[in-house]
Structures are given as structure tokens and as C-alpha cells.
Design a protein around this motif. Structure first.
Motif, PDB file in Angstrom:
ATOM      1  N   VAL A  78       0.869  -1.172   0.000  1.00 33.22           N
ATOM      2  CA  VAL A  78       0.000   0.000   0.000  1.00 33.22           C
ATOM      3  C   VAL A  78       0.907   1.224   0.000  1.00 33.22           C
ATOM      4  CG1 VAL A  78      -1.836   1.217   1.214  1.00 33.22           C
ATOM      5  CG2 VAL A  78      -1.703  -1.268   1.339  1.00 33.22           C
ATOM      6  N   THR A  79       0.797   2.039  -1.030  1.00 33.03           N
ATOM      7  CA  THR A  79       1.634   3.232  -1.106  1.00 33.03           C
ATOM      8  C   THR A  79       1.042   4.341  -0.248  1.00 33.03           C
ATOM      9  OG1 THR A  79       0.456   3.990  -3.076  1.00 33.03           O
ATOM     10  CG2 THR A  79       2.447   2.685  -3.430  1.00 33.03           C
ATOM     11  N   GLN A  80       1.900   5.223   0.200  1.00 29.17           N
ATOM     12  CA  GLN A  80       1.494   6.354   1.036  1.00 29.17           C
ATOM     13  C   GLN A  80       0.509   7.238   0.285  1.00 29.17           C
ATOM     14  OE1 GLN A  80       2.634   6.734   4.216  1.00 29.17           O
ATOM     15  NE2 GLN A  80       1.333   8.505   4.515  1.00 29.17           N
ATOM     16  N   LYS A  81      -0.532   7.682   0.961  1.00 27.75           N
ATOM     17  CA  LYS A  81      -1.531   8.587   0.386  1.00 27.75           C
ATOM     18  C   LYS A  81      -1.358   9.959   1.040  1.00 27.75           C
ATOM     19  CE  LYS A  81      -3.383   5.173  -1.850  1.00 27.75           C
ATOM     20  NZ  LYS A  81      -2.229   4.349  -2.020  1.00 27.75           N
ATOM     21  N   SER A  82      -0.705  10.845   0.314  1.00 22.37           N
ATOM     22  CA  SER A  82      -0.406  12.193   0.833  1.00 22.37           C
ATOM     23  C   SER A  82       0.221  12.075   2.213  1.00 22.37           C
ATOM     24  CB  SER A  82      -1.654  13.063   0.849  1.00 22.37           C
ATOM     25  OG  SER A  82      -2.140  13.245  -0.461  1.00 22.37           O
ATOM     26  N   GLY A  83      -0.280  12.851   3.173  1.00 24.98           N
ATOM     27  CA  GLY A  83       0.276  12.821   4.522  1.00 24.98           C
ATOM     28  C   GLY A  83      -0.490  11.915   5.454  1.00 24.98           C
ATOM     29  N   PHE A  84      -1.352  11.058   4.911  1.00 21.97           N
ATOM     30  CA  PHE A  84      -2.191  10.215   5.748  1.00 21.97           C
ATOM     31  C   PHE A  84      -1.440   8.990   6.239  1.00 21.97           C
ATOM     32  CE2 PHE A  84      -5.259  12.398   2.981  1.00 21.97           C
ATOM     33  CZ  PHE A  84      -6.003  13.045   3.961  1.00 21.97           C
ATOM     34  N   ASP A  85      -1.791   8.539   7.421  1.00 20.22           N
ATOM     35  CA  ASP A  85      -1.217   7.342   8.016  1.00 20.22           C
ATOM     36  C   ASP A  85      -1.844   6.133   7.324  1.00 20.22           C
ATOM     37  OD1 ASP A  85      -0.561   5.142   9.559  1.00 20.22           O
ATOM     38  OD2 ASP A  85      -0.972   6.121  11.470  1.00 20.22           O
ATOM     39  N   THR A  86      -1.083   5.462   6.486  1.00 20.39           N
ATOM     40  CA  THR A  86      -1.600   4.351   5.693  1.00 20.39           C
ATOM     41  C   THR A  86      -2.102   3.219   6.578  1.00 20.39           C
ATOM     42  OG1 THR A  86      -0.034   4.948   3.959  1.00 20.39           O
ATOM     43  CG2 THR A  86      -1.060   2.808   3.783  1.00 20.39           C
ATOM     44  N   ASN A 133      -8.023   1.287  10.777  1.00 24.51           N
ATOM     45  CA  ASN A 133      -8.805   2.069  11.739  1.00 24.51           C
ATOM     46  C   ASN A 133      -9.355   3.326  11.077  1.00 24.51           C
ATOM     47  OD1 ASN A 133      -9.781   2.397  14.338  1.00 24.51           O
ATOM     48  ND2 ASN A 133      -7.951   3.437  15.068  1.00 24.51           N
ATOM     49  N   GLY A 134     -10.033   3.162   9.944  1.00 24.38           N
ATOM     50  CA  GLY A 134     -10.443   4.275   9.100  1.00 24.38           C
ATOM     51  C   GLY A 134     -11.330   5.323   9.724  1.00 24.38           C
ATOM     52  N   GLN A 135     -12.059   4.977  10.787  1.00 25.77           N
ATOM     53  CA  GLN A 135     -12.966   5.963  11.375  1.00 25.77           C
ATOM     54  C   GLN A 135     -12.225   7.130  12.020  1.00 25.77           C
ATOM     55  OE1 GLN A 135     -12.432   3.003  12.742  1.00 25.77           O
ATOM     56  NE2 GLN A 135     -12.339   3.151  14.954  1.00 25.77           N
ATOM     57  N   VAL A 136     -10.921   6.998  12.256  1.00 28.59           N
ATOM     58  CA  VAL A 136     -10.180   8.100  12.858  1.00 28.59           C
ATOM     59  C   VAL A 136     -10.076   9.313  11.929  1.00 28.59           C
ATOM     60  CG1 VAL A 136      -8.837   6.592  14.378  1.00 28.59           C
ATOM     61  CG2 VAL A 136      -7.883   7.265  12.170  1.00 28.59           C
ATOM     62  N   PHE A 137     -10.410   9.126  10.656  1.00 32.07           N
ATOM     63  CA  PHE A 137     -10.357  10.230   9.698  1.00 32.07           C
ATOM     64  C   PHE A 137     -11.665  11.026   9.671  1.00 32.07           C
ATOM     65  CE2 PHE A 137      -7.127   7.271   8.349  1.00 32.07           C
ATOM     66  CZ  PHE A 137      -6.060   8.109   8.102  1.00 32.07           C
ATOM     67  N   PHE A 138     -12.625  10.621  10.468  1.00 33.20           N
ATOM     68  CA  PHE A 138     -13.921  11.286  10.521  1.00 33.20           C
ATOM     69  C   PHE A 138     -14.120  11.923  11.882  1.00 33.20           C
ATOM     70  CE2 PHE A 138     -14.077   8.378   7.077  1.00 33.20           C
ATOM     71  CZ  PHE A 138     -14.946   8.920   6.157  1.00 33.20           C
ATOM     72  N   ASN A 139     -15.135  12.757  11.971  1.00 33.52           N
ATOM     73  CA  ASN A 139     -15.467  13.416  13.230  1.00 33.52           C
ATOM     74  C   ASN A 139     -15.609  12.368  14.332  1.00 33.52           C
ATOM     75  OD1 ASN A 139     -17.122  14.631  15.369  1.00 33.52           O
ATOM     76  ND2 ASN A 139     -17.280  16.363  13.964  1.00 33.52           N
ATOM     77  N   LYS A 140     -15.033  12.661  15.487  1.00 35.74           N
ATOM     78  CA  LYS A 140     -15.052  11.710  16.597  1.00 35.74           C
ATOM     79  C   LYS A 140     -16.473  11.382  17.054  1.00 35.74           C
ATOM     80  CE  LYS A 140     -10.509  12.945  18.168  1.00 35.74           C
ATOM     81  NZ  LYS A 140      -9.631  13.462  19.165  1.00 35.74           N
ATOM     82  N   GLU A 141     -17.390  12.293  16.832  1.00 33.46           N
ATOM     83  CA  GLU A 141     -18.770  12.070  17.267  1.00 33.46           C
ATOM     84  C   GLU A 141     -19.493  11.038  16.408  1.00 33.46           C
ATOM     85  OE1 GLU A 141     -20.664  15.874  17.370  1.00 33.46           O
ATOM     86  OE2 GLU A 141     -19.624  16.483  19.186  1.00 33.46           O
ATOM     87  N   LEU A 142     -18.981  10.736  15.232  1.00 33.55           N
ATOM     88  CA  LEU A 142     -19.648   9.772  14.355  1.00 33.55           C
ATOM     89  C   LEU A 142     -19.816   8.429  15.056  1.00 33.55           C
ATOM     90  CD1 LEU A 142     -20.833   9.116  11.558  1.00 33.55           C
ATOM     91  CD2 LEU A 142     -18.538   8.427  10.855  1.00 33.55           C
ATOM     92  N   GLU A 143     -18.781   7.989  15.747  1.00 34.59           N
ATOM     93  CA  GLU A 143     -18.826   6.672  16.387  1.00 34.59           C
ATOM     94  C   GLU A 143     -19.897   6.602  17.472  1.00 34.59           C
ATOM     95  OE1 GLU A 143     -15.593   3.242  17.421  1.00 34.59           O
ATOM     96  OE2 GLU A 143     -14.918   5.296  17.228  1.00 34.59           O
ATOM     97  N   SER A 144     -20.084   7.669  18.228  1.00 41.93           N
ATOM     98  CA  SER A 144     -21.103   7.642  19.281  1.00 41.93           C
ATOM     99  C   SER A 144     -22.495   7.965  18.747  1.00 41.93           C
ATOM    100  CB  SER A 144     -20.732   8.610  20.407  1.00 41.93           C
ATOM    101  OG  SER A 144     -20.681   9.937  19.919  1.00 41.93           O
ATOM    102  N   LYS A 145     -22.575   8.824  17.734  1.00 44.40           N
ATOM    103  CA  LYS A 145     -23.891   9.231  17.223  1.00 44.40           C
ATOM    104  C   LYS A 145     -24.451   8.280  16.165  1.00 44.40           C
ATOM    105  CE  LYS A 145     -23.635  14.127  18.252  1.00 44.40           C
ATOM    106  NZ  LYS A 145     -23.731  15.489  17.739  1.00 44.40           N
ATOM    107  N   VAL A 146     -23.590   7.724  15.329  1.00 47.86           N
ATOM    108  CA  VAL A 146     -24.049   6.831  14.258  1.00 47.86           C
ATOM    109  C   VAL A 146     -23.107   5.621  14.187  1.00 47.86           C
ATOM    110  CG1 VAL A 146     -24.861   6.714  11.874  1.00 47.86           C
ATOM    111  CG2 VAL A 146     -24.734   8.939  13.013  1.00 47.86           C
ATOM    112  N   PRO A 147     -23.131   4.770  15.211  1.00 46.49           N
ATOM    113  CA  PRO A 147     -22.202   3.633  15.225  1.00 46.49           C
ATOM    114  C   PRO A 147     -22.391   2.683  14.048  1.00 46.49           C
ATOM    115  CG  PRO A 147     -23.813   3.448  17.010  1.00 46.49           C
ATOM    116  CD  PRO A 147     -23.991   4.805  16.393  1.00 46.49           C
ATOM    117  N   GLU A 148     -23.612   2.635  13.492  1.00 49.05           N
ATOM    118  CA  GLU A 148     -23.852   1.739  12.364  1.00 49.05           C
ATOM    119  C   GLU A 148     -23.142   2.194  11.093  1.00 49.05           C
ATOM    120  OE1 GLU A 148     -26.072   3.392  14.217  1.00 49.05           O
ATOM    121  OE2 GLU A 148     -27.763   4.058  13.015  1.00 49.05           O
ATOM    122  N   ALA A 149     -22.631   3.421  11.069  1.00 51.33           N
ATOM    123  CA  ALA A 149     -21.888   3.913   9.903  1.00 51.33           C
ATOM    124  C   ALA A 149     -20.414   3.504   9.948  1.00 51.33           C
ATOM    125  CB  ALA A 149     -21.989   5.435   9.815  1.00 51.33           C
ATOM    126  N   ILE A 150     -19.928   3.123  11.110  1.00 51.93           N
ATOM    127  CA  ILE A 150     -18.505   2.862  11.292  1.00 51.93           C
ATOM    128  C   ILE A 150     -17.974   1.730  10.401  1.00 51.93           C
ATOM    129  CG2 ILE A 150     -16.719   2.227  12.974  1.00 51.93           C
ATOM    130  CD1 ILE A 150     -17.830   5.158  13.137  1.00 51.93           C
TER     131      ILE A 150
END
Length: 163
Positions: free
Chosen positions: A65-73, A79-96
Motif C-alpha cells: 500500500v503506497t502512502q496517500k499524501s500525509g495520511f497514516d496508511t 482504523n479508518g474511522q479516525v479520519f472522521f469526526n469523533k462524534e460519528l462513532e457515538s452518534k451513528v455507530p452503524e456507519a462505522i
């Protein structure tokens, strides 16, 4: 890859380390000159390890997997949900799960699949939004986003500017 998957190679590593520790005891310094027999024995053990490692690596599903810009590959893949608002996990866990899959797809350069998962995550958010702004009114039978948006408009639910 996970080193625990390399069963046989791990045994050869242990054997190789034990042999090296006998030749050069830990903390003993590097003053010992190897005899031709010791060199031959060490090279033989290393060759066997190399052959087993090569065979095991061929049987493991591995990906580059090649590096994507400055993102942690690694975070994108694991652990892709870390790239979204932290509230997503508590407010819409089914989206995780879809958010995680979307980021994994972006890391593996699968944009169509990423779009699919992001769309599904967006649908999860829309359903939660419906529940919130309609005070738990029964959801439309058709889960289509257009149906939800029309029903929200018809019900006068939510802010008009967001619909």
C-alpha cells in the motif's frame, strides 16, 4: 503481514539465533574469529532459513500500500474511522463499518468501492437524522435517499436549508 503466520521460518530464526549466541555469546564482544567450519555451518543454517522464509512469504496474502499524501496508511487500512469526526462513532455507530471499509478502499486505490461504502455511511447518517428530526416517526418503507429527503421536506422536518 503478521509475523505469527510464519511458523516454520520462526523456528529457523530461533535455531539461527541459538547458533549465533553459541559462536558470539551476548555481551562477549566480537573478538572471536570464525573457523571455516563455523562459517559453513552458519551459512547453511541461514540458507535453510532463507528458503523456508521465501516459501512461507509466497503463501501469505500480502499487499503493498503506497502512502496517500500525509495520511497514516496503517490507520487507513486498520482504523479508518479516525479520519472522521469523533462524534460519528457515538452518534451513528452503524456507519462505522462502512467508513472503515471506505478508508481501506481508498488506501488500496479502489475509488468506486470507497464511494459505495461512503454512500452507505451517508445513508446511515440520514436514517439517524430522520429519527432525530421526526422524533422517532416511522421511517419510509423505501430506504432510498431521495424518498427520505422528500419525506423530510413533506414533514417539514429539519432545517429547510439542509434539505
Amino acid at each position: 503481514f503478521k509475523p505469527s503466520l510464519l511458523h516454520s521460518a520462526g523456528k529457523f530464526v530461533a535455531e539461527l539465533k541459538t547458533h549465533i549466541d553459541k559462536i558470539w555469546p551476548p555481551g562477549g564482544g566480537a573478538s572471536h574469529n570464525l573457523s571455516p567450519l563455523e562459517i559453513s555451518d552458519l551459512m547453511g543454517k541461514f540458507s535453510r532459513f532463507e528458503a523456508v522464509l521465501e516459501a512461507e512469504l509466497q503463501s501469505i496474502g500480502g499487499y503493498i500500500v503506497t502512502q496517500k499524501s500525509g495520511f497514516d496508511t496503517a490507520a487507513m487500512v486498520e482504523n479508518g474511522q479516525v479520519f472522521f469526526n469523533k462524534e460519528l462513532e457515538s452518534k451513528v455507530p452503524e456507519a462505522i463499518p462502512d467508513v472503515r471499509q471506505a478508508m481501506r478502499c481508498i488506501a488500496f486505490e479502489l475509488p468506486t468501492a470507497a464511494g459505495f461504502h461512503l454512500h452507505r455511511a451517508n445513508e446511515s447518517v440520514l436514517r439517524k437524522f430522520w429519527d432525530s428530526v421526526t422524533n422517532g416517526k416511522e421511517r419510509p418503507s423505501n430506504g432510498n435517499m431521495g424518498v427520505y429527503l422528500s419525506a423530510l421536506r413533506d414533514a417539514g422536518a429539519g432545517k429547510k436549508s439542509t434539505l
